[in-house]
Design an enzyme around this catalytic site. Structure first.
Site, short mmCIF file in Angstrom:
data_model
loop_
_atom_site.label_atom_id
_atom_site.label_comp_id
_atom_site.label_asym_id
_atom_site.label_seq_id
_atom_site.Cartn_x
_atom_site.Cartn_y
_atom_site.Cartn_z
N GLU A 182 -96.39 103.74 54.87
CA GLU A 182 -95.58 102.76 55.40
C GLU A 182 -96.37 101.32 55.69
OE1 GLU A 182 -96.44 106.38 59.25
OE2 GLU A 182 -95.76 104.32 59.95
N ALA A 183 -97.57 101.12 55.76
CA ALA A 183 -98.17 99.87 56.16
C ALA A 183 -97.85 98.84 54.69
CB ALA A 183 -99.72 100.11 55.74
#
Lengths: 273, 352, 352, 273
Positions: free
Chosen positions: A52-53
């Protein structure tokens, strides 16, 4: 005769089988990342791992320390930001699966990763929600693993949506058709969810585990599959891959703390001037 | 919002924090987990700032350090790393229990959407509505109802969830490189950086190295924060240590473990902060202390080996409309011929 | 939306358009003014596609060419370049007057916000409400009320304007480089490219050059469209001519002027299209024809001189956890020592 | 005695004076870009030029062909996208000024760049709105130039908001306090807007222009400043800069078409094989 393995190797190898080739999978760290990488190194070479980064298409050579750790890989195919992952990737239905470690879970697969105890008078704030609510809510399916967590009748805090109160309630609340937790792998067995009621049931027992020991951990009257299978032991190939790629995951958290802290002391003292 | 237009904003972390941080301010970390602005964070602690409100997606050690130092009393957060495992009582746990800090629980996506809405100048942005059923939305913290709202999509009538936009007073940010004016360039994990930096009213920026503006102009696609948002530029090698900065150094797990280990009890953690944050006068002193304690070789072992990107080519055909012989490529005329033509065609006015 | 997961999607423009474009589809240009996907656009014309609906921020020549060829009959647009000045009747003017095309007038920001909402999977996004007073909002085209709506900010009660999200059936896009799987990298003017490409259900991508995936992985910050959105990759040097592609070539103003000049009357414009679009079998034939007509030197004069970006460094400390002597950096143990330790600590299970 | 100049040089030099140092200015092409660059090369070296295509901090060595033309400059300081410009830059109040060329304008500075004639039975669709409505709506001020356009009682199509029906109506409609057209420079004079009524009035007459000639172009009873100034002629320095940087702008559209089309013919024939 198979190679001896650790319980983490069993869990990771079993979880890896849940991922299919050419799928998109969102992964955090630890057991989940080890499972994703093992799948790519065995039956799912074209699966795409994203975090998700904003790291999409990573091919890690070690287990990342956290979701935004890019030191595990030299480059990747697409660098976007976290909102892009949640909207243009997740909300568009591109994420087939998410791997997730569980803190507390109830019979419908709802999860708590926020607080232990009444949130107004709690004792421990766990990590908090992070990206779990949306990933469990919107990924094609959620592949859950639990090694330090607990089954509860009622969550102390409701962080991530499983099947809510069962049946169709999840989908009535707006989550995508077919989505939801597909499997939970613990240190003793593999749990699935009934196609209609969405209640969790025991589907596989790990080699050496007993039904009584499983039941002792579950505070409700646990349903069990008519034909209870035995979880396959990890193969020699799987074990070799995991020990090379993720030795820190393989040994489990307790041993890891012990061994790594010794290494910390070594490293910080060996060059001291 | 105020534009910061000075051509040279270089200063020390001490000056930057003294000039631009007021007690009671709200602020956001424009890095999350990766490339943490720890030199700047430590300066907040060293200067004894008080009653700050922090927005952070995912804390790794900075939240516990700020809480132990009683710099922040309000926290909007989605995730806080627990290196010791879920059963260890953390500094955050103790502060919450003791009422030293109040918390607003968010998810990564919704917290960052608060920043993105603020950055875009919108009062709200949509988020994924499925989380309405969770306690993250249903239970309220200190922001009360100024966080989520349910509205209807005017085109279909479908139920939607939106989050409110926020503009923190400042952001702390660390990047690989920046010019003197503050054009900051970051790569690796982009995570929350763009939207947190653009949401803030001003950005206090530290960087591994100051570069000439020519470097920035050759690679504008890497600029994550433009100069006009940045009020201070602090050149600070190892400014994110013990977190990692791609192309510079990996995370220092052993050193990080020392802090985590110290957190087993409040006195140990405060002693760590006295030794490693309050003690050294600045980041250089901190690195010097590290090298004295653990050896320069220990630090050097974390330095990254180069792996350079294949560059983009910003080249165009010419660099002027006039060719080597002074002839305009567009017109095929020299300057003298051009002026003569203007005269012949009656285009010239004599203003006198 | 469908993911395109093939590792090698290379094909000709002809194959790509034949396989992925259906009469009646909606599509968006994922470039605007700069780096135009003209080789792909010309293929739509060559294959006689019909009744397409086009979204384009700002047309330069492609809109007039598609209209003259009766490929599109619905147009959502904010701007159309008029090289001949405002008083010349253009192909678009004639088509509107003759009812061959219907139009929806937008602004650059609101049209792109339609794509961004679609790309994010949201039914709408806020836009700047000040334009509510203009005819762009007040007059309606063929999209009727499925475009703007007024809502109230649930936090303050303030009046807001929102636009509806759209997901066109496909996007046409040209970029500097891509790998076989379709990871496309663009730099220069970013304008609408990201949001138009991500809004579309699939992207037909052409590029100046196919590169190894290793090039992409060294520079992921340049990837504007990830492979899973891309259904076809067409390697096509000069694929944007006569528009400009930074690092490859400048715009070809003289050639562009020929088309604009031809538009003074419909027959002239159709003759131009027969000669330069329908005539050549593909882009290579078009470039060959150009060189035969105007000389290879004329074309070469537009080639860009290199101006390379200072690269980003994606380097980290190691490339494996195990050092040269087979010892884990994390644990300080060799594999044999590690397995022995697992046994000693009772961590190993014998499954048999 | 001054250098002889073209009318475009007068307009550009006058427009350039409206930009101040350290300001952000959004510019498209042509006269507007020439004015912005001239300001940077004279009294406003720290002004920042951006285009809505996402090019911020450009330092052009020739006039761009269009808003997304990056061949005019080798690099720039910040590359973002068009939505970023409208939201994170414009909507945040960072844009001090926008330069804009005018098609039709009314007495309150409202503008049409979309259609000539009734839009339902029009003859010419002009360029369309582009980014003008939001830039004129939200920039600190709009600096307008008009060389081929017209003054009208009623716009054929209302593209960009000036002062609406005058007085405070613009601000009541939600546009930022103080924003709006600040000046209009035509081939005959310079117009400003009354501080209270927001009606346009003639403030400066160009050297050689007459009030009668101005009035002949304006279909309403044009107000004129009590003390009508004479627009300053461009200086020799300004003219030299403009002829070097923007010869195509300097000569005006009609001559440009003539000269450039000749050059086109030359270029396309000289290498023909």
């Amino acid at each position: 005769m198979g190679t001896k393995y650790t319980i983490q190797e069993l869990i990771v190898a079993r979880a890896a089988k849940e991922l299919h080739d050419r799928e998109f999978v969102v992964i955090g760290q630890g057991i989940a990342m080890a499972a994703g990488v093992l799948a790519r190194k065995t039956h799912a070479p074209n699966a795409v791992i994203l975090t998700e980064a904003g790291l999409l298409g990573i091919d890690p050579f070690k287990v990342p320390l956290h979701i935004a750790d890019p030191t595990c890989t030299r480059g990747f195919t697409y660098s976007c930001d976290m909102i892009d992952i949640f909207t243009t990737v997740l909300n568009q239905g591109y994420v087939d699966a998410t791997f997730l470690g569980v803190g507390q879970i109830d019979r419908y697969g709802n999860m708590n990763s926020s607080y232990l105890g009444d949130p107004d008078a709690f004792s421990i704030r766990m990590t908090g929600a992070g990206g779990a609510p949306e990933f469990v809510g919107y990924a094609g399916r959620a592949i859950l693993t639990m090694s330090g967590g607990t089954f509860v009748e009622k969550l102390d805090y409701f962080t991530s949506p499983g099947y809510l109160t069962g049946g169709n309630t999840r989908y009535e609340a707006g989550m995508p058709a077919g989505s939801g937790p597909s499997v939970l792998i613990t240190t003793r067995g593999v749990f699935k969810f009934d196609a209609v009621t969405k209640e969790m049931y025991l589907a596989e027992l790990h080699p050496g585990a007993t039904l009584d020991a499983v039941r002792a951990e579950v505070p409700w009257d646990l349903k069990v599959a008519d034909t209870l299978k035995t979880t396959p032991a990890p193969t020699g190939e799987e074990i070799a891959i995991l020990r090379s790629f993720a030795p820190d995951v393989v040994m489990g958290r307790k041993l890891q703390l012990e061994v790594v802290m010794q290494q910390v002391i070594n490293l910080l003292t060996q060059n001291a001037g | 919002m105020e534009k910061f237009m000075d051509a040279d904003k270089r200063m020390t972390a001490r000056e930057a924090v003294a000039r631009f941080v007021r007690d009671g301010d709200s602020f956001v970390f424009a890095n999350c987990l990766y490339c943490m602005p720890l030199a700047l964070t430590h300066e907040l602690i060293r200067q004894g700032k008080k009653n700050l409100m922090a927005f952070q997606q995912g804390g790794i050690e900075e939240i516990d350090q700020l809480i132990l130092s009683e710099v922040i009393d309000r926290l909007v957060i989605a995730y806080n790393f627990r290196a010791g495992g879920p059963r260890i009582v953390s500094p955050l746990d103790r502060a919450l229990k003791g009422g030293k800090v109040v918390i607003e629980e968010m998810t990564n996506h919704t917290l960052l959407s608060m920043m993105k809405a603020g950055a875009m100048g919108y009062p709200f942005l949509p988020v994924l509505p499925g989380i309405k059923v969770t306690d993250v939305v249903r239970r309220r913290g200190f922001l009360g109802d100024q966080r989520f709202a349910e509205i209807r999509d005017p085109f279909t009538g479908a139920e939607m969830l939106v989050v409110k936009g926020y503009n923190p007073d400042f952001a702390l940010m660390h990047v690989q490189r920046a010019d003197r004016a503050g054009n900051g360039q970051l790569w690796g994990a982009m995570i929350n950086s763009k939207w947190a930096a653009l949401a803030a009213k001003k950005v206090i920026l530290s960087c591994e190295e100051i570069v000439e503006t020519e470097v920035i102009m050759s690679s504008p696609h890497l600029t994550i924060v433009p100069a006009h948002k940045v009020c201070a530029v602090v050149e600070c090698p190892w400014g994110a240590h013990p977190s990692e900065v791609l192309g510079h150094y990996d995370y220092d797990f052993p050193f990080r473990a020392l802090f985590v280990g110290s957190c087993a009890n409040p006195d140990g953690a405060r002693a760590w902060i006295d030794e490693w944050i309050r003690g050294p006068a600045d980041r250089q002193a901190y690195i010097d202390q590290y090298c004295r304690r653990f050896g320069k070789k220990t630090l050097d072992a974390f330095r990254a080996k180069p792996f350079k990107s294949v560059p983009a080519d910003y080249g165009s055909t010419f660099s002027l409309d006039w060719d080597e012989e002074g002839r305009s490529r567009t017109m095929g005329l020299t300057m003298a011929e051009f002026i003569a033509m203007l005269g012949e065609k009656g285009a010239l006015i004599d203003g006198n």
